[in-house]
Design a protein around this motif. Structure first.
Motif, PDB file in Angstrom:
ATOM      1  N   ASP A  82      57.160  51.562  23.061  1.00 45.37           N
ATOM      2  CA  ASP A  82      57.250  53.002  23.310  1.00 45.37           C
ATOM      3  C   ASP A  82      55.885  53.580  23.650  1.00 45.37           C
ATOM      4  O   ASP A  82      55.786  54.632  24.296  1.00 45.37           O
ATOM      5  CB  ASP A  82      57.829  53.726  22.083  1.00 45.37           C
ATOM      6  CG  ASP A  82      59.313  53.418  21.887  1.00 45.37           C
ATOM      7  OD1 ASP A  82      59.928  52.883  22.825  1.00 45.37           O
ATOM      8  OD2 ASP A  82      59.834  53.712  20.797  1.00 45.37           O
ATOM      9  N   ASN A  83      54.820  52.903  23.202  1.00 45.30           N
ATOM     10  CA  ASN A  83      53.478  53.367  23.534  1.00 45.30           C
ATOM     11  C   ASN A  83      53.184  53.239  25.029  1.00 45.30           C
ATOM     12  O   ASN A  83      52.269  53.877  25.543  1.00 45.30           O
ATOM     13  CB  ASN A  83      52.440  52.567  22.738  1.00 45.30           C
ATOM     14  CG  ASN A  83      52.565  52.806  21.236  1.00 45.30           C
ATOM     15  OD1 ASN A  83      52.192  53.845  20.731  1.00 45.30           O
ATOM     16  ND2 ASN A  83      53.116  51.834  20.533  1.00 45.30           N
ATOM     17  N   LEU A  84      53.977  52.396  25.712  1.00 45.57           N
ATOM     18  CA  LEU A  84      53.828  52.244  27.159  1.00 45.57           C
ATOM     19  C   LEU A  84      54.677  53.239  27.944  1.00 45.57           C
ATOM     20  O   LEU A  84      54.490  53.401  29.153  1.00 45.57           O
ATOM     21  CB  LEU A  84      54.234  50.824  27.586  1.00 45.57           C
ATOM     22  CG  LEU A  84      53.350  49.672  27.127  1.00 45.57           C
ATOM     23  CD1 LEU A  84      54.059  48.340  27.361  1.00 45.57           C
ATOM     24  CD2 LEU A  84      52.035  49.690  27.875  1.00 45.57           C
ATOM     25  N   ARG A  85      55.596  53.903  27.242  1.00 45.54           N
ATOM     26  CA  ARG A  85      56.568  54.749  27.943  1.00 45.54           C
ATOM     27  C   ARG A  85      55.941  55.913  28.705  1.00 45.54           C
ATOM     28  O   ARG A  85      56.416  56.257  29.800  1.00 45.54           O
ATOM     29  CB  ARG A  85      57.634  55.242  26.959  1.00 45.54           C
ATOM     30  CG  ARG A  85      58.933  55.647  27.630  1.00 45.54           C
ATOM     31  CD  ARG A  85      60.058  55.777  26.637  1.00 45.54           C
ATOM     32  NE  ARG A  85      60.462  54.489  26.086  1.00 45.54           N
ATOM     33  CZ  ARG A  85      61.245  53.620  26.725  1.00 45.54           C
ATOM     34  NH1 ARG A  85      61.690  53.900  27.939  1.00 45.54           N
ATOM     35  NH2 ARG A  85      61.569  52.477  26.152  1.00 45.54           N
ATOM     36  N   PRO A  86      54.896  56.578  28.196  1.00 43.32           N
ATOM     37  CA  PRO A  86      54.289  57.641  28.995  1.00 43.32           C
ATOM     38  C   PRO A  86      53.783  57.146  30.349  1.00 43.32           C
ATOM     39  O   PRO A  86      53.698  57.919  31.303  1.00 43.32           O
ATOM     40  CB  PRO A  86      53.121  58.120  28.123  1.00 43.32           C
ATOM     41  CG  PRO A  86      53.543  57.790  26.725  1.00 43.32           C
ATOM     42  CD  PRO A  86      54.286  56.494  26.845  1.00 43.32           C
ATOM     43  N   TRP A  87      53.446  55.875  30.434  1.00 43.05           N
ATOM     44  CA  TRP A  87      52.963  55.295  31.684  1.00 43.05           C
ATOM     45  C   TRP A  87      54.114  54.724  32.518  1.00 43.05           C
ATOM     46  O   TRP A  87      54.304  55.102  33.675  1.00 43.05           O
ATOM     47  CB  TRP A  87      51.948  54.200  31.376  1.00 43.05           C
ATOM     48  CG  TRP A  87      51.417  53.433  32.552  1.00 43.05           C
ATOM     49  CD1 TRP A  87      51.585  53.728  33.882  1.00 43.05           C
ATOM     50  CD2 TRP A  87      50.633  52.240  32.506  1.00 43.05           C
ATOM     51  NE1 TRP A  87      50.942  52.800  34.650  1.00 43.05           N
ATOM     52  CE2 TRP A  87      50.352  51.881  33.853  1.00 43.05           C
ATOM     53  CE3 TRP A  87      50.129  51.457  31.473  1.00 43.05           C
ATOM     54  CZ2 TRP A  87      49.594  50.758  34.167  1.00 43.05           C
ATOM     55  CZ3 TRP A  87      49.370  50.344  31.795  1.00 43.05           C
ATOM     56  CH2 TRP A  87      49.106  50.001  33.125  1.00 43.05           C
ATOM     57  N   LEU A  88      54.924  53.832  31.918  1.00 45.77           N
ATOM     58  CA  LEU A  88      55.927  53.089  32.678  1.00 45.77           C
ATOM     59  C   LEU A  88      57.297  53.730  32.641  1.00 45.77           C
ATOM     60  O   LEU A  88      58.201  53.284  33.365  1.00 45.77           O
ATOM     61  CB  LEU A  88      56.018  51.654  32.140  1.00 45.77           C
ATOM     62  CG  LEU A  88      54.705  50.875  32.060  1.00 45.77           C
ATOM     63  CD1 LEU A  88      54.962  49.470  31.538  1.00 45.77           C
ATOM     64  CD2 LEU A  88      54.009  50.823  33.401  1.00 45.77           C
ATOM     65  N   CYS A  89      57.474  54.751  31.790  1.00 39.78           N
ATOM     66  CA  CYS A  89      58.755  55.462  31.657  1.00 39.78           C
ATOM     67  C   CYS A  89      59.882  54.457  31.417  1.00 39.78           C
ATOM     68  O   CYS A  89      59.815  53.715  30.458  1.00 39.78           O
ATOM     69  CB  CYS A  89      59.002  56.343  32.879  1.00 39.78           C
ATOM     70  SG  CYS A  89      57.715  57.612  33.093  1.00 39.78           S
ATOM     71  N   ASP A  90      60.862  54.396  32.318  1.00 39.73           N
ATOM     72  CA  ASP A  90      62.015  53.531  32.070  1.00 39.73           C
ATOM     73  C   ASP A  90      62.102  52.436  33.133  1.00 39.73           C
ATOM     74  O   ASP A  90      63.182  52.147  33.650  1.00 39.73           O
ATOM     75  CB  ASP A  90      63.304  54.366  32.058  1.00 39.73           C
ATOM     76  CG  ASP A  90      64.292  53.888  31.008  1.00 39.73           C
ATOM     77  OD1 ASP A  90      63.882  53.112  30.122  1.00 39.73           O
ATOM     78  OD2 ASP A  90      65.466  54.279  31.078  1.00 39.73           O
ATOM     79  N   GLY A  91      60.939  51.838  33.440  1.00 38.42           N
ATOM     80  CA  GLY A  91      60.918  50.753  34.418  1.00 38.42           C
ATOM     81  C   GLY A  91      61.486  49.472  33.853  1.00 38.42           C
ATOM     82  O   GLY A  91      61.963  49.424  32.710  1.00 38.42           O
TER      83      GLY A  91
END
Length: 503
Positions: A103-112
């Protein structure tokens, strides 16, 4: 203000412990593991510098044969590093969902593709799988070879140095390669300066994310956004998201005007996207899918960002470690060079897809490097259904399973003398007798890395180009490496190699 917020959160945690968590936590105590505090468990054990965290993970794995547990309020965590347990988890679609750490990557990768799940993940995988078909990889080989040629030219400037830090050299090469193959854009030819800012932002975002992962209280967005790191992440993400937007729109207009064809064996490069000579990019497949209503503009942005994240830093570190190991193992290096001479003779021509297929011993060297230094040292999944691992019943619910590829690959029962660099481990005969989940540098099961063939091509291209021109001499030795917990396997200090012209 922060004190008040922290106090409220602490009270809520204690209340939830007595109402919901106490019985679940007790279920974990039968599993071996480090001691932890009541209620908050091992929260403080994972706090510290990235170097300390990496060392602690290795220490705990050495203390427990196959599995250990932690309680990091309000989650139970099991750590596994034996092939039998790993197969149970990553081969089963029930455990396909990535854990909250991602989830820490979600601001960057969203729902890729990396973070999505269920039907959305299946559709995205279906759209993107053709990007790694043989015919398309054949076209990408020319781009990889051109970038490798530019790397070889750049290394001329390193010949007068007693040592060269290979990490930035490899990172620059792989970032250029993935940007051109995924978006059709050459960063070095961007005259606006946006490409340079984008490179810098890509490097910085990883450090911000691992800073957050190592501090469990920053899992709360409200708290993280109040920190200087949270504010800086927002600034960096603006740069990361804005650069591809311009390229996507430019590419969309080109496809609208000239159309798009998937390459076949009969197509020349000019035929790939129309009458104007312009190389195909992975982005073209996304734009084609957009026309068919399979993905929208936000989805294209997500997948381009995912390509850039997964496709450059991991490969850069893989290249870094293989150059270091070849420098420290001159007999192995000479054997690779002999193989390359059998393929190319004294020619300086670029390599082809067929040439890459003949680099059997170099491939063994790359695989042995990825064993010792898996670029992604661990992956993590949710345990969504009760499962038995190493004889222990793991309850479902708020349970995470951390799969430590680094420790798996260094098990002496799987790899005798595990710290020795020995490419012979990956000859056909030796591989056949090994457990299928004993070696997973690209993960495994349904969610294995979609780009692993591309990554192998890129590493073969870069290493073969370098070795055809230069001899690698040792500076940094494997025992000097100090690793740091990060999104990829990263060292705290530069990795040095000396380059010497072969002729």
């Amino acid at each position: 203000m922060l004190v008040i917020v922290a106090s409220v959160i602490c009270c809520v945690c204690i209340l939830e412990w007595f109402l919901n968590c106490r019985s679940r936590a007790k279920a974990f105590w039968s599993i071996p593991g480090p001691k932890g505090a009541i209620i908050f468990g091992s929260c403080l054990q994972v706090v510290g510098t990235p170097v300390q965290l990496f060392r602690n993970l290795r220490k705990w794995a050495s203390m427990h044969e196959d599995i250990y547990r932690q309680w990091i309020y309000p989650y139970g965590v099991v750590h596994i590093y034996n092939p039998h347990d790993i197969e149970v988890v990553i081969s089963n679609p029930k455990y396909n969902e990535k854990s909250l750490l991602y989830d820490n990557l979600r601001p960057w990768l969203c729902d890729g593709l990396l973070l999505s799940k269920g039907y959305k993940w299946q559709m995205r995988r279906k759209i993107l799988t053709p990007a790694f078909h043989f015919n398309i990889l054949r076209h990408f080989t020319a781009i990889l070879e051109e970038n490798s040629s530019r790397l070889v030219t750049k290394l001329e400037d390193e010949l007068n140095h007693e040592r060269s830090d290979v990490i930035p050299l490899m990172s620059d090469t792989t970032l250029n390669s993935i940007c051109e193959t995924s978006m059709g854009a050459k960063l070095d030819e961007d005259s606006s300066g946006a490409g340079k800012l984008y490179k810098s932002a890509i490097h910085e975002i990883g450090k911000l994310i691992i800073h957050r992962i190592a501090r469990s209280w920053l899992a709360f967005d409200t708290i993280f956004n109040l920190t200087k790191e949270g504010r800086r992440q927002k600034e960096v993400l603006n740069v990361i998201h804005n650069f591809p937007k311009r390229i996507i729109e430019d590419r969309r207009m080109f496809i609208e005007k000239h159309g798009f064809k998937v390459p076949t064996d009969d197509l020349d490069e000019e035929d790939v996207v129309g009458p104007i000579k312009r190389r195909m990019a992975m982005l073209d497949l996304l734009l084609s899918a957009e026309k068919e209503g399979m993905i929208d503009d936000d989805g294209i942005q997500e997948e381009v960002d995912t390509f850039m994240f997964e496709g450059h830093d991991t490969t850069a570190m893989g290249l870094t470690f293989i150059l270091m190991e070849l420098a420290n193992n001159p007999l192995v290096q000479d054997k690779v060079v002999q193989e390359l001479r059998e393929i190319f003779g004294q020619s300086s021509r670029p390599g082809s897809m067929q040439d890459m297929g003949q680099m059997k011993y170099l491939e063994c060297c790359i695989k042995e490097t990825l064993r010792l230094y898996p670029p992604v040292p661990f992956i993590s999944r949710y345990i969504t259904d009760t499962v038995t691992l190493s004889g222990h019943v793991i309850p479902r619910g708020k349970t995470l399973c951390h799969i430590h590829i680094f420790d798996l690959h260094r098990r002496a029962d799987l790899y005798p003398e595990p710290l020795v660099f020995n490419p012979e481990r990956f000859t056909a005969g030796n591989c056949a007798s090994r457990h299928p989940y004993a070696y997973i540098p690209f993960s495994g099961g349904p969610r294995n890395c979609i780009g692993q063939r591309f990554a192998m091509l890129e590493m073969k291209s870069a290493v073969s180009a370098v070795l055809r021109r230069y001899r690698l001499l040792p500076v940094t030795t494997p025992d000097q490496l100090q690793f740091s917990a990060d999104l990829v396997l990263r060292t705290t200090h530069p990795v040095y190699v000396r380059f010497q012209r072969r002729y």
